[in-house]
Design a protein around this motif. Structure first.
Motif, PDB file in Angstrom:
ATOM      1  N   ALA A  37       0.829  -1.210   0.000  1.00 60.03           N
ATOM      2  CA  ALA A  37       0.000   0.000   0.000  1.00 60.03           C
ATOM      3  C   ALA A  37       0.864   1.262   0.000  1.00 60.03           C
ATOM      4  O   ALA A  37       0.597   2.211  -0.742  1.00 60.03           O
ATOM      5  CB  ALA A  37      -0.929  -0.004   1.219  1.00 60.03           C
ATOM      6  N   ALA A  38       1.911   1.263   0.833  1.00 55.03           N
ATOM      7  CA  ALA A  38       2.787   2.425   0.884  1.00 55.03           C
ATOM      8  C   ALA A  38       3.587   2.569  -0.413  1.00 55.03           C
ATOM      9  O   ALA A  38       3.842   3.682  -0.874  1.00 55.03           O
ATOM     10  CB  ALA A  38       3.741   2.305   2.076  1.00 55.03           C
ATOM     11  N   GLY A  39       3.990   1.450  -1.017  1.00 55.56           N
ATOM     12  CA  GLY A  39       4.686   1.516  -2.296  1.00 55.56           C
ATOM     13  C   GLY A  39       3.801   2.085  -3.391  1.00 55.56           C
ATOM     14  O   GLY A  39       4.254   2.887  -4.218  1.00 55.56           O
ATOM     15  N   ALA A  40       2.526   1.676  -3.404  1.00 56.88           N
ATOM     16  CA  ALA A  40       1.586   2.222  -4.395  1.00 56.88           C
ATOM     17  C   ALA A  40       1.384   3.719  -4.172  1.00 56.88           C
ATOM     18  O   ALA A  40       1.308   4.499  -5.131  1.00 56.88           O
ATOM     19  CB  ALA A  40       0.254   1.484  -4.299  1.00 56.88           C
ATOM     20  N   SER A  41       1.320   4.120  -2.903  1.00 52.94           N
ATOM     21  CA  SER A  41       1.205   5.546  -2.602  1.00 52.94           C
ATOM     22  C   SER A  41       2.449   6.294  -3.064  1.00 52.94           C
ATOM     23  O   SER A  41       2.363   7.423  -3.557  1.00 52.94           O
ATOM     24  CB  SER A  41       1.003   5.747  -1.093  1.00 52.94           C
ATOM     25  N   GLY A  42       3.616   5.654  -2.921  1.00 55.76           N
ATOM     26  CA  GLY A  42       4.851   6.263  -3.386  1.00 55.76           C
ATOM     27  C   GLY A  42       4.854   6.479  -4.889  1.00 55.76           C
ATOM     28  O   GLY A  42       5.337   7.502  -5.385  1.00 55.76           O
ATOM     29  N   ILE A  43       4.319   5.505  -5.630  1.00 54.90           N
ATOM     30  CA  ILE A  43       4.219   5.656  -7.088  1.00 54.90           C
ATOM     31  C   ILE A  43       3.349   6.857  -7.439  1.00 54.90           C
ATOM     32  O   ILE A  43       3.677   7.675  -8.312  1.00 54.90           O
ATOM     33  CB  ILE A  43       3.649   4.375  -7.717  1.00 54.90           C
ATOM     34  N   LEU A  44       2.224   6.987  -6.742  1.00 56.27           N
ATOM     35  CA  LEU A  44       1.305   8.093  -7.009  1.00 56.27           C
ATOM     36  C   LEU A  44       1.963   9.441  -6.689  1.00 56.27           C
ATOM     37  O   LEU A  44       1.873  10.395  -7.477  1.00 56.27           O
ATOM     38  CB  LEU A  44       0.030   7.916  -6.179  1.00 56.27           C
ATOM     39  N   VAL A  45       2.632   9.508  -5.545  1.00 55.23           N
ATOM     40  CA  VAL A  45       3.294  10.759  -5.159  1.00 55.23           C
ATOM     41  C   VAL A  45       4.408  11.101  -6.139  1.00 55.23           C
ATOM     42  O   VAL A  45       4.582  12.255  -6.539  1.00 55.23           O
ATOM     43  CB  VAL A  45       3.854  10.640  -3.721  1.00 55.23           C
ATOM     44  N   ALA A  46       5.185  10.090  -6.548  1.00 60.93           N
ATOM     45  CA  ALA A  46       6.284  10.330  -7.478  1.00 60.93           C
ATOM     46  C   ALA A  46       5.774  10.861  -8.811  1.00 60.93           C
ATOM     47  O   ALA A  46       6.411  11.724  -9.431  1.00 60.93           O
ATOM     48  CB  ALA A  46       7.078   9.046  -7.683  1.00 60.93           C
ATOM     49  N   ARG A  47       4.637  10.370  -9.262  1.00 65.12           N
ATOM     50  CA  ARG A  47       4.096  10.800 -10.554  1.00 65.12           C
ATOM     51  C   ARG A  47       3.427  12.156 -10.471  1.00 65.12           C
ATOM     52  O   ARG A  47       3.544  12.971 -11.398  1.00 65.12           O
ATOM     53  CB  ARG A  47       3.092   9.762 -11.064  1.00 65.12           C
ATOM     54  N   GLU A  48       2.725  12.431  -9.381  1.00 69.09           N
ATOM     55  CA  GLU A  48       1.937  13.650  -9.302  1.00 69.09           C
ATOM     56  C   GLU A  48       2.707  14.830  -8.704  1.00 69.09           C
ATOM     57  O   GLU A  48       2.532  15.968  -9.136  1.00 69.09           O
ATOM     58  CB  GLU A  48       0.674  13.396  -8.464  1.00 69.09           C
ATOM     59  N   ALA A  49       3.545  14.574  -7.695  1.00 72.57           N
ATOM     60  CA  ALA A  49       4.220  15.663  -6.990  1.00 72.57           C
ATOM     61  C   ALA A  49       5.663  15.870  -7.432  1.00 72.57           C
ATOM     62  O   ALA A  49       6.222  16.948  -7.226  1.00 72.57           O
ATOM     63  CB  ALA A  49       4.175  15.411  -5.477  1.00 72.57           C
ATOM     64  N   SER A  50       6.282  14.859  -8.015  1.00 75.26           N
ATOM     65  CA  SER A  50       7.686  14.928  -8.449  1.00 75.26           C
ATOM     66  C   SER A  50       8.591  15.516  -7.362  1.00 75.26           C
ATOM     67  O   SER A  50       9.221  16.555  -7.555  1.00 75.26           O
ATOM     68  CB  SER A  50       7.806  15.767  -9.726  1.00 75.26           C
ATOM     69  N   PRO A  51       8.667  14.870  -6.204  1.00 74.61           N
ATOM     70  CA  PRO A  51       9.509  15.413  -5.129  1.00 74.61           C
ATOM     71  C   PRO A  51      10.988  15.389  -5.505  1.00 74.61           C
ATOM     72  O   PRO A  51      11.432  14.534  -6.269  1.00 74.61           O
ATOM     73  CB  PRO A  51       9.219  14.464  -3.951  1.00 74.61           C
ATOM     74  N   THR A  52      11.743  16.336  -4.966  1.00 73.16           N
ATOM     75  CA  THR A  52      13.177  16.383  -5.213  1.00 73.16           C
ATOM     76  C   THR A  52      13.885  15.342  -4.358  1.00 73.16           C
ATOM     77  O   THR A  52      13.305  14.766  -3.428  1.00 73.16           O
ATOM     78  CB  THR A  52      13.734  17.769  -4.889  1.00 73.16           C
ATOM     79  N   GLN A  53      15.163  15.117  -4.655  1.00 68.77           N
ATOM     80  CA  GLN A  53      15.956  14.196  -3.839  1.00 68.77           C
ATOM     81  C   GLN A  53      16.019  14.677  -2.392  1.00 68.77           C
ATOM     82  O   GLN A  53      15.976  13.875  -1.458  1.00 68.77           O
ATOM     83  CB  GLN A  53      17.360  14.068  -4.415  1.00 68.77           C
ATOM     84  N   GLY A  54      16.132  15.998  -2.215  1.00 69.48           N
ATOM     85  CA  GLY A  54      16.176  16.544  -0.866  1.00 69.48           C
ATOM     86  C   GLY A  54      14.889  16.279  -0.105  1.00 69.48           C
ATOM     87  O   GLY A  54      14.916  15.940   1.083  1.00 69.48           O
ATOM     88  N   ASP A  55      13.748  16.432  -0.784  1.00 69.53           N
ATOM     89  CA  ASP A  55      12.463  16.163  -0.136  1.00 69.53           C
ATOM     90  C   ASP A  55      12.381  14.719   0.347  1.00 69.53           C
ATOM     91  O   ASP A  55      11.936  14.436   1.461  1.00 69.53           O
ATOM     92  CB  ASP A  55      11.309  16.439  -1.102  1.00 69.53           C
TER      93      ASP A  55
END
Length: 221
Positions: A37-55
């Motif tokens: 579940a957390a991995g799927a949430s990570g995929i969604l966040v990575a695609r929608e928010a594009s966090p930086t390496q620092g974030d």
């Protein structure tokens, strides 16, 4: 982002399952489910928010040090607590560390290198604090005193590292506001102090300069 979700989601589920005294099979199942579940949430966040390496590093640091701080605090306050209570306290601390990391990442621009230096300072402070506690107490040492020394050292190391790296990211181009203004807003919605530059003011006919203006607030909206 995805790896962070998979890793810490798995650990978090395992600790919550252990905190409720579930059997081994249920602990593995809970860890597997929360990790996915957390991995799927990570995929969604990575695609929608594009966090930086620092974030990402800030959030990971919040998860890691929040968990360790919770474990040490539990060992100090209730050294004889049951294993179930210890796991629950650790899981709560991890969740709070996650929320704290998200808040910091959303409010400040921290580079990956600076965050790793802060991590190193926190680790070094914790090791030094625990070592000093062992040396100071000698044969009268207890688990509570070692945990207290480690927690104090860890906190001191973190604060010192944050203080001494305050100006580390000042030359980073990403920290500059999108326009020359005293306070600027970038395309990610973050406000930062900038350096306003003078803009000429022409007379009504555009023939000569009669003064200059400085932009107080500006940015991308």
């Amino acid at each position: 982002t995805i790896a962070t979700g998979l890793e810490f989601g798995t650990f978090n589920g395992a600790m919550w399952a252990g905190g409720f005294n579930l059997d081994a099979q249920s602990v593995v199942g809970a860890a597997f489910a929360t990790g996915l579940a957390a991995g799927a949430s990570g995929i969604l966040v990575a695609r929608e928010a594009s966090p930086t390496q620092g974030d990402v590093e800030v959030v990971r640091s919040g998860l890691l040090w929040g968990t360790i701080a919770g474990m040490l605090a539990t060992a100090i306050v209730a050294p004889d607590v049951s294993s179930q209570s210890f796991f629950r306290a650790s899981a709560v601390a991890m969740d709070l560390g996650f929320l704290g990391g998200l808040a910091i990442a959303a409010s400040f621009d921290v580079s990956r290198n600076r965050d790793l230096i802060v991590d190193a300072g926190t680790l070094g402070g914790g090791v030094a604090g625990g070592g000093i506690a062992i040396l100071a107490m000698g044969t009268g040492n207890t688990g509570r005193s070692i945990a207290a020394g480690t927690l104090v050292g860890m906190t001191a190391g973190m604060l010192a590292s944050i203080y001494f790296t305050t100006d580390m990211d000042d030359d980073d181009d990403e920290r500059a506001p999108p326009m020359a203004a005293l306070v600027g807003r970038d395309e990610r919605g973050r406000w930062r102090l900038g350096t306003p530059g003078p803009a000429p003011v022409l007379d009504g006919l555009g023939r000569r300069v009669v003064g200059a203006t400085f932009t107080a607030v500006g940015g991308a909206f």
